[in-house]
Design an enzyme around this catalytic site. Sequence first.
Site, PDB file in Angstrom:
ATOM      1  N   ASP A   1     -56.278 -91.234  -4.486  1.00 63.21           N
ATOM      2  CA  ASP A   1     -56.194 -92.466  -3.700  1.00 63.21           C
ATOM      3  C   ASP A   1     -55.063 -93.334  -4.248  1.00 63.21           C
ATOM      4  O   ASP A   1     -54.211 -93.827  -3.512  1.00 63.21           O
ATOM      5  CB  ASP A   1     -57.530 -93.214  -3.779  1.00 63.21           C
TER       6      ASP A   1
ATOM      7  N   TYR B   1     -66.242 -91.540  -5.963  1.00 63.66           N
ATOM      8  CA  TYR B   1     -66.532 -92.089  -4.639  1.00 63.66           C
ATOM      9  C   TYR B   1     -67.955 -91.750  -4.194  1.00 63.66           C
ATOM     10  O   TYR B   1     -68.546 -92.462  -3.384  1.00 63.66           O
ATOM     11  CB  TYR B   1     -65.552 -91.532  -3.602  1.00 63.66           C
TER      12      TYR B   1
ATOM     13  N   ASP C   1     -50.843 -93.809  -2.660  1.00 62.65           N
ATOM     14  CA  ASP C   1     -50.235 -95.095  -2.283  1.00 62.65           C
ATOM     15  C   ASP C   1     -48.899 -95.270  -3.001  1.00 62.65           C
ATOM     16  O   ASP C   1     -47.908 -95.740  -2.426  1.00 62.65           O
ATOM     17  CB  ASP C   1     -51.153 -96.273  -2.660  1.00 62.65           C
TER      18      ASP C   1
ATOM     19  N   ASP D   1     -51.991 -91.535 -16.146  1.00 65.97           N
ATOM     20  CA  ASP D   1     -51.115 -92.671 -16.481  1.00 65.97           C
ATOM     21  C   ASP D   1     -49.658 -92.222 -16.546  1.00 65.97           C
ATOM     22  O   ASP D   1     -48.758 -92.885 -16.025  1.00 65.97           O
ATOM     23  CB  ASP D   1     -51.560 -93.358 -17.789  1.00 65.97           C
TER      24      ASP D   1
ATOM     25  N   LYS E   1     -57.340 -86.902 -16.497  1.00 67.65           N
ATOM     26  CA  LYS E   1     -57.375 -87.761 -17.685  1.00 67.65           C
ATOM     27  C   LYS E   1     -58.193 -87.002 -18.731  1.00 67.65           C
ATOM     28  O   LYS E   1     -59.212 -87.497 -19.248  1.00 67.65           O
ATOM     29  CB  LYS E   1     -57.985 -89.127 -17.318  1.00 67.65           C
TER      30      LYS E   1
HETATM   31  C1  IPM Z   1     -57.633 -94.244   1.796  1.00 65.07           C
HETATM   32  C2  IPM Z   1     -58.320 -95.577   1.760  1.00 65.07           C
HETATM   33  C3  IPM Z   1     -59.827 -95.358   1.665  1.00 65.07           C
HETATM   34  C4  IPM Z   1     -60.098 -94.595   0.382  1.00 65.07           C
HETATM   35  C5  IPM Z   1     -60.662 -96.641   1.743  1.00 65.07           C
HETATM   36  C6  IPM Z   1     -60.390 -97.420   2.997  1.00 65.07           C
HETATM   37  C7  IPM Z   1     -62.136 -96.354   1.601  1.00 65.07           C
HETATM   38  O1  IPM Z   1     -57.829 -96.332   0.710  1.00 65.07           O
HETATM   39  O2  IPM Z   1     -57.898 -93.459   2.723  1.00 65.07           O
HETATM   40  O3  IPM Z   1     -56.797 -93.977   0.926  1.00 65.07           O
HETATM   41  O4  IPM Z   1     -60.195 -95.192  -0.687  1.00 65.07           O
HETATM   42  O5  IPM Z   1     -60.230 -93.366   0.465  1.00 65.07           O
HETATM   43 MG    MG Z   2     -56.183 -95.477  -0.284  1.00 64.64          MG
END
Ligand code: IPM
Ligand code: MG
Length: 360
Positions: free
Chosen positions: A248, A142, A252, A224, A192
Amino acid sequence: MKYKITVLKGDGIGPEVVDQAIAVLNAVGEKNGFGFDYHEELMGGCAIDACGEPLPQATLQMAKSSDAVLLGAVGGPKWEGLPGGKTPESGLLGIRAGLELYANLRPAVIYQALRDASPLKSEIIGDNIDILVFRELTGGIYFGERGRTGAGTAGEAAYDTERYSVGEVERIARLAFEAAGRRSGLVTSVDKANVLESSKLWREVVIKVSKEYPDIRLNHMYVDNAAMQLIRNPRQFDIIVTSNLFGDILSDEASMITGSIGMLPSASLGSGTLGLYEPIHGSAPDIAGQDKANPIATILSTAMMLRYSLGQAASAELIENAVKRVLEKGFRTGDIVSAGGQAVGTREMGRLIVEEVKNS
Ligand code: IPM
Ligand code: MG
């Protein structure tokens, strides 16, 4: 006693979910004898529109002088295609880095009332799922060097760089091990290391830090495999510690097994008590302004704020229990109504949680 809170409502559904979170904070403060001074500032697309940049200096200054920062969400189609560094998302990265919030805590917990909203079979969920992801937040790909070469030629290329220093890995690993001591005592480090040099270093450093915590068990998993294991057998995880990008993605995924990304809060912490609290979901422009968004992730983020930045653990529990009871009574926003129950909007969900706080 008054806490100074910088409020960044942001874009899309950000303002409406933050409004409900503030209502809940106020109710808890009234009940337990403290208050809040809220300072609303701009960040993300709304800041681009108003000041031409996603993270105005005034916003960062206000955040630095606060006890905590509450954030909704940033971004939307209106601001897509802007050059890197000018996007709403770059404002978010800028405030994380500007406040040196290197540890992002993302708890994925299944509420019993929402078991049926999880896409996983009941026998896989078992009694419960309770995972805490420690995502490194101010390093890695990032923030690494990036760019393009050979623009306009047949060989045009682009690159991003994953880079981690020993110190960056040490400090997030230490936080994960400390937290494991207060939980089940198991840390899974995800990398990884079979391919990436940065992951090899990551693994070496995590092993070195683990020696300081002889009572904590440490597992290593390739990313993975971790993505697969989260679906196959999520109960094997307690704390996951991983890089910015892997965290990240895996957070999710972890959120979805709890039923909805609309349920997951997060805390971003550094070396002091100042923290940034935000739902892990995005700005959901498709449902913005329609009273459809689930405010629970943001409301639960205020519970994390009370616990980690304000030293008000009892008030944090008050909020978490209020959320639980509203769910047990069967109230659901659209994203979790597949588990059955009564559909309500953003404002009504917030009001119900405020009522529970007042009556508890
Ligand atoms: C998160 C989001 C952010 C990230 C984006 C919006 C930049 O996906 O907070 O998980 O990738 O960190
Ligand atoms: Mg995110």
